[in-house]
Design a protein around this motif. Structure first.
Motif, PDB file in Angstrom:
ATOM      1  N   LEU A  11       0.821  -1.207   0.000  1.00 19.36           N
ATOM      2  CA  LEU A  11       0.000   0.000   0.000  1.00 19.36           C
ATOM      3  C   LEU A  11       0.856   1.259   0.000  1.00 19.36           C
ATOM      4  N   ASN A  12       2.149   1.106   0.193  1.00 22.04           N
ATOM      5  CA  ASN A  12       3.071   2.234   0.071  1.00 22.04           C
ATOM      6  C   ASN A  12       3.272   2.635  -1.384  1.00 22.04           C
ATOM      7  N   ILE A  13       2.832   1.809  -2.316  1.00 23.80           N
ATOM      8  CA  ILE A  13       2.996   2.160  -3.732  1.00 23.80           C
ATOM      9  C   ILE A  13       1.649   2.401  -4.424  1.00 23.80           C
ATOM     10  N   LEU A  14       0.650   2.803  -3.634  1.00 25.39           N
ATOM     11  CA  LEU A  14      -0.625   3.188  -4.231  1.00 25.39           C
ATOM     12  C   LEU A  14      -0.387   4.318  -5.221  1.00 25.39           C
ATOM     13  N   GLY A  15      -1.149   4.309  -6.288  1.00 29.02           N
ATOM     14  CA  GLY A  15      -0.982   5.301  -7.340  1.00 29.02           C
ATOM     15  C   GLY A  15      -0.046   4.833  -8.433  1.00 29.02           C
ATOM     16  N   LYS A  16       0.741   3.806  -8.133  1.00 25.88           N
ATOM     17  CA  LYS A  16       1.688   3.261  -9.099  1.00 25.88           C
ATOM     18  C   LYS A  16       1.341   1.839  -9.503  1.00 25.88           C
ATOM     19  N   ARG A  17       0.622   1.136  -8.669  1.00 27.63           N
ATOM     20  CA  ARG A  17       0.372  -0.295  -8.901  1.00 27.63           C
ATOM     21  C   ARG A  17      -1.086  -0.545  -9.247  1.00 27.63           C
ATOM     22  N   GLU A  18      -1.330  -1.451 -10.120  1.00 24.20           N
ATOM     23  CA  GLU A  18      -2.663  -1.923 -10.456  1.00 24.20           C
ATOM     24  C   GLU A  18      -3.730  -0.830 -10.330  1.00 24.20           C
ATOM     25  N   LYS A  19      -3.572   0.192 -11.136  1.00 24.02           N
ATOM     26  CA  LYS A  19      -4.444   1.365 -11.046  1.00 24.02           C
ATOM     27  C   LYS A  19      -5.910   1.023 -11.281  1.00 24.02           C
ATOM     28  N   ASN A  28      -0.416   9.041   0.928  1.00 26.75           N
ATOM     29  CA  ASN A  28      -0.051  10.240   1.692  1.00 26.75           C
ATOM     30  C   ASN A  28      -0.863  11.449   1.254  1.00 26.75           C
ATOM     31  N   ASP A  29      -1.090  11.611  -0.050  1.00 20.60           N
ATOM     32  CA  ASP A  29      -1.925  12.718  -0.522  1.00 20.60           C
ATOM     33  C   ASP A  29      -3.357  12.553  -0.041  1.00 20.60           C
ATOM     34  N   TYR A  30      -3.871  11.327  -0.141  1.00 17.40           N
ATOM     35  CA  TYR A  30      -5.223  11.062   0.341  1.00 17.40           C
ATOM     36  C   TYR A  30      -5.326  11.334   1.841  1.00 17.40           C
ATOM     37  N   GLU A  42      -8.411  12.966  15.475  1.00 23.42           N
ATOM     38  CA  GLU A  42      -6.956  12.898  15.478  1.00 23.42           C
ATOM     39  C   GLU A  42      -6.541  11.630  14.748  1.00 23.42           C
ATOM     40  N   LEU A  43      -6.094  11.807  13.505  1.00 17.81           N
ATOM     41  CA  LEU A  43      -5.739  10.677  12.658  1.00 17.81           C
ATOM     42  C   LEU A  43      -4.232  10.490  12.579  1.00 17.81           C
ATOM     43  N   SER A  44      -3.820   9.248  12.641  1.00 15.86           N
ATOM     44  CA  SER A  44      -2.417   8.876  12.411  1.00 15.86           C
ATOM     45  C   SER A  44      -2.434   7.678  11.484  1.00 15.86           C
ATOM     46  N   HIS A  45      -1.310   7.448  10.807  1.00 17.46           N
ATOM     47  CA  HIS A  45      -1.245   6.239   9.990  1.00 17.46           C
ATOM     48  C   HIS A  45       0.165   5.691   9.949  1.00 17.46           C
ATOM     49  N   VAL A  46       0.219   4.382   9.795  1.00 12.61           N
ATOM     50  CA  VAL A  46       1.477   3.670   9.614  1.00 12.61           C
ATOM     51  C   VAL A  46       1.286   2.694   8.461  1.00 12.61           C
ATOM     52  N   GLN A  47       2.373   2.370   7.813  1.00 10.87           N
ATOM     53  CA  GLN A  47       2.356   1.381   6.743  1.00 10.87           C
ATOM     54  C   GLN A  47       3.562   0.499   6.928  1.00 10.87           C
ATOM     55  N   SER A  48       3.358  -0.798   6.719  1.00 10.77           N
ATOM     56  CA  SER A  48       4.482  -1.722   6.779  1.00 10.77           C
ATOM     57  C   SER A  48       4.247  -2.881   5.820  1.00 10.77           C
ATOM     58  N   ASN A  49       5.330  -3.332   5.234  1.00  9.46           N
ATOM     59  CA  ASN A  49       5.299  -4.533   4.416  1.00  9.46           C
ATOM     60  C   ASN A  49       5.597  -5.771   5.256  1.00  9.46           C
ATOM     61  N   SER A  50       5.809  -5.571   6.558  1.00  8.03           N
ATOM     62  CA  SER A  50       6.198  -6.646   7.463  1.00  8.03           C
ATOM     63  C   SER A  50       5.056  -7.029   8.405  1.00  8.03           C
ATOM     64  N   GLU A  51       4.736  -8.296   8.426  1.00  8.88           N
ATOM     65  CA  GLU A  51       3.663  -8.809   9.282  1.00  8.88           C
ATOM     66  C   GLU A  51       3.912  -8.480  10.759  1.00  8.88           C
ATOM     67  N   ILE A 121     -15.350  -2.941   5.324  1.00 10.75           N
ATOM     68  CA  ILE A 121     -15.735  -2.053   4.227  1.00 10.75           C
ATOM     69  C   ILE A 121     -14.817  -2.365   3.060  1.00 10.75           C
ATOM     70  N   THR A 122     -15.398  -2.691   1.922  1.00  9.37           N
ATOM     71  CA  THR A 122     -14.608  -3.123   0.782  1.00  9.37           C
ATOM     72  C   THR A 122     -15.184  -2.581  -0.519  1.00  9.37           C
ATOM     73  N   GLY A 123     -14.289  -2.112  -1.390  1.00  8.76           N
ATOM     74  CA  GLY A 123     -14.699  -1.778  -2.742  1.00  8.76           C
ATOM     75  C   GLY A 123     -15.041  -0.338  -3.032  1.00  8.76           C
ATOM     76  N   PHE A 124     -14.823   0.563  -2.115  1.00  7.75           N
ATOM     77  CA  PHE A 124     -15.154   1.962  -2.328  1.00  7.75           C
ATOM     78  C   PHE A 124     -13.931   2.830  -2.603  1.00  7.75           C
ATOM     79  N   GLY A 125     -12.869   2.225  -3.057  1.00  3.37           N
ATOM     80  CA  GLY A 125     -11.643   2.970  -3.310  1.00  3.37           C
ATOM     81  C   GLY A 125     -11.082   3.506  -2.005  1.00  3.37           C
ATOM     82  N   LEU A 126     -10.340   4.580  -2.095  1.00  2.00           N
ATOM     83  CA  LEU A 126      -9.786   5.181  -0.886  1.00  2.00           C
ATOM     84  C   LEU A 126     -10.878   5.699   0.050  1.00  2.00           C
ATOM     85  N   LYS A 127     -12.057   5.954  -0.480  1.00  2.00           N
ATOM     86  CA  LYS A 127     -13.203   6.381   0.337  1.00  2.00           C
ATOM     87  C   LYS A 127     -13.531   5.339   1.421  1.00  2.00           C
TER      88      LYS A 127
END
Length: 143
Positions: A11-19, A28-30, A42-51, A121-127
């Motif tokens: 998910l760190n490569i959104l916008g570049k993969r399987e558009k 990050n823009d979203y 108060e929103l925070s976010h983290v992303q990891s490719n590691s389980e 929640i599934t299928g509504f894009g970034l929304k």
């Protein structure tokens, strides 16, 4: 209300993969737009490719946040350990997916996390993220 968004692998490569599934906007823009729109949260976010990092984020969030929006991505369909982490914490989790996983490959139809989530929640894009946050706010109002 303090909400943590946890994003899993790729998910760190959104916008570049399987558009065709994930769109053209990076997370990050979203997220910046989402923070602007939901100023009272108060929103925070983290992303990891590691389980393991995702599990640690879930465990740590349980003492610092009121709720989690979790997009475990491919780990949704494979990780009993992430499911166990969600089951073990006392704050609510909503599982989200950008694409409609039920319109995709059969293996994506099984979620190990869903039985322990407040909802999915599934299928509504970034929304999908915003819908999850709004549902937490609605639940909070009704409690």
């Amino acid at each position: 209300m303090k909400i943590l968004i946890i994003n899993g692998p790729n998910l760190n490569i959104l916008g570049k993969r399987e558009k065709e599934y994930y769109g053209t906007e990076n997370f990050n823009d979203y997220f910046t737009r989402l923070q602007f729109k939901l100023k009272d949260v108060e929103l925070s976010h983290v992303q990891s490719n590691s389980e393991g990092d995702i599990i640690t984020s879930i465990q740590e969030a349980s003492t610092n946040f009121h709720a989690i929006v979790l997009n475990a991505a491919g780990y949704t369909h494979t990780s009993i350990a992430i499911a166990d982490a969600v089951k073990a914490i006392s704050i609510p989790v909503i599982e989200v997916h950008i694409s409609n996983v039920y319109a995709r490959e059969e293996f994506r139809h099984k979620s190990y996390i869903a039985p322990y989530a407040k909802g999915v929640i599934t299928g509504f894009g970034l929304k999908s993220y915003e819908l999850a946050i709004l549902s937490f706010l609605e639940l909070d109002k009704n409690d």
